[in-house]
Structures are given as structure tokens and as C-alpha cells.
Design an enzyme around this catalytic site. Structure first.
Site, PDB file in Angstrom:
ATOM      1  N   HIS A  71       0.853  -1.146  -0.128  1.00 27.22           N
ATOM      2  CA  HIS A  71       0.073  -0.037   0.165  1.00 27.22           C
ATOM      3  C   HIS A  71       0.859   1.087   0.140  1.00 27.22           C
ATOM      4  CE1 HIS A  71      -3.740   2.214   1.267  1.00 27.22           C
ATOM      5  NE2 HIS A  71      -2.825   3.221   1.773  1.00 27.22           N
ATOM      6  N   GLU A  72       1.832   1.383   1.043  1.00 22.73           N
ATOM      7  CA  GLU A  72       2.841   2.395   1.012  1.00 22.73           C
ATOM      8  C   GLU A  72       3.602   2.594  -0.170  1.00 22.73           C
ATOM      9  OE1 GLU A  72       1.959   4.495   3.039  1.00 22.73           O
ATOM     10  OE2 GLU A  72       0.609   3.227   4.298  1.00 22.73           O
ATOM     11  N   HIS A 107      -5.826   7.994  -3.059  1.00 25.75           N
ATOM     12  CA  HIS A 107      -6.359   6.782  -3.300  1.00 25.75           C
ATOM     13  C   HIS A 107      -7.435   6.752  -4.396  1.00 25.75           C
ATOM     14  CE1 HIS A 107      -5.170   6.305   1.270  1.00 25.75           C
ATOM     15  NE2 HIS A 107      -4.793   5.242   0.638  1.00 25.75           N
TER      16      HIS A 107
END
Length: 165
Positions: free
Chosen positions: A101-102, A111
Site C-alpha cells: 500500500h505504501e 486513493h
């Protein structure tokens, strides 16, 4: 901009990450956290190379009830929460999910749809590496015993990455 590190004191598990730092948490094993971060870095090395992703500093962040990871300035610093409130570590698949995700935030800060598409792609690539028994190079690999050539499985947790935490 990622800086280049010279004169390191130990082998770097991922040349696309310059610094790896754990917290000096009271009553918590600092070395275990540091090795967890190094193992995570080793597992995503081919993905980072393929996508040209760079991190200057990968750091452990203290437990909180707001987030499990943060990315500052498109990879200048990536912070991961490794431990639960009781001090125990999250599972490797959960941590890899947050790390992917990071990493996705290096390319897509918000997002939006393109972020989630890229994130799913990174997760699939990491899962494919695990299915191929890749967990890093050298010390982090699944390994082969030199005296008899037998395989040694050093991996403790191999499971599908959860889609959401």
C-alpha cells in the site's frame, strides 16, 4: 529524491532502500523489529526494481489507532506499524499488505482508481514471488544447506495477502 548510501556496516537486503530503522521501544525487542523490516525489504526487492521504486528511509512507527503505514514525500520516508497494542507483531502477510500500500503511494499519492489498480498489481507480484519460494536474496532466501544440498525452508508464514486490514 532518494539519497545514495556509502560505507554501510552490513549487507543491505534491498538496494532500493537506503536506511532501515526500528524503534527502541521499552520492553520490546528492537532487533526483532529491525529484522522484520529487513525481511520485508528483502521480499519486495524485485518488485521495487521492476517498478523503479526507491525509499530513502524505511522506519518502524509506534502503535496507534489511526494508521498502519505512512509514506512521506513519495518514498522519502515510509513508516510501518509493526506491532499491535500488546507489543506482538502483526503477521508477515499483513505487513506486506501495508508495505505494498505504501509503495503504491510512491506513484499515486491519492486513493483514486489508478492507486488501487497499481496496489493490486504490486500485491499480485509479491504473492507470485512467494509462490515461487522467493523471500529475498542471500540470508533472506529459503536457502540451501551447503553440506548436502538439501533445501531449508526459513519461511515461517506463507499465506495469501489479505486484501484489506
Amino acid at each position: 529524491m532518494v539519497h545514495h548510501r556509502f560505507n554501510t556496516k552490513e549487507a543491505n537486503p534491498n538496494p532500493h532502500i537506503n536506511f532501515i530503522t526500528s524503534l527502541n521501544a521499552e520492553g520490546a525487542p528492537m532487533e526483532a523489529a529491525r529484522e522484520t523490516l529487513r525481511a520485508l525489504a528483502a521480499q519486495v526487492r524485485p518488485v521495487m526494481k521492476k517498478h523503479g521504486l526507491e525509499i530513502n528511509s524505511l522506519e518502524e512507527y509506534e502503535h496507534n489507532n489511526v494508521f498502519l503505514g505512512r509514506n512521506w514525500n513519495a518514498g522519502e520516508t515510509v513508516e510501518l506499524v509493526l506491532r499491535r497494542a500488546d507489543g506482538s507483531f502483526y503477521s508477515t502477510p499483513q505487513l506486506l499488505n501495508v508495505f505494498c500500500h505504501e509503495l503504491s503511494h510512491i506513484r499515486h499519492m491519492n486513493h483514486g482508481a489508478s492507486f488501487w489498480t497499481y496496489y493490486r498489481q504490486l500485491r499480485k507480484e509479491v504473492a507470485a514471488l512467494q509462490r515461487a519460494n522467493y523471500f529475498g536474496d542471500g540470508f533472506w532466501s529459503s536457502g540451501q544447506v551447503l553440506r548436502d544440498g538439501a533445501r531449508e525452508d526459513r519461511v515461517r508464514e506463507v499465506e495469501d495477502l489479505p486484501e484489506y486490514l
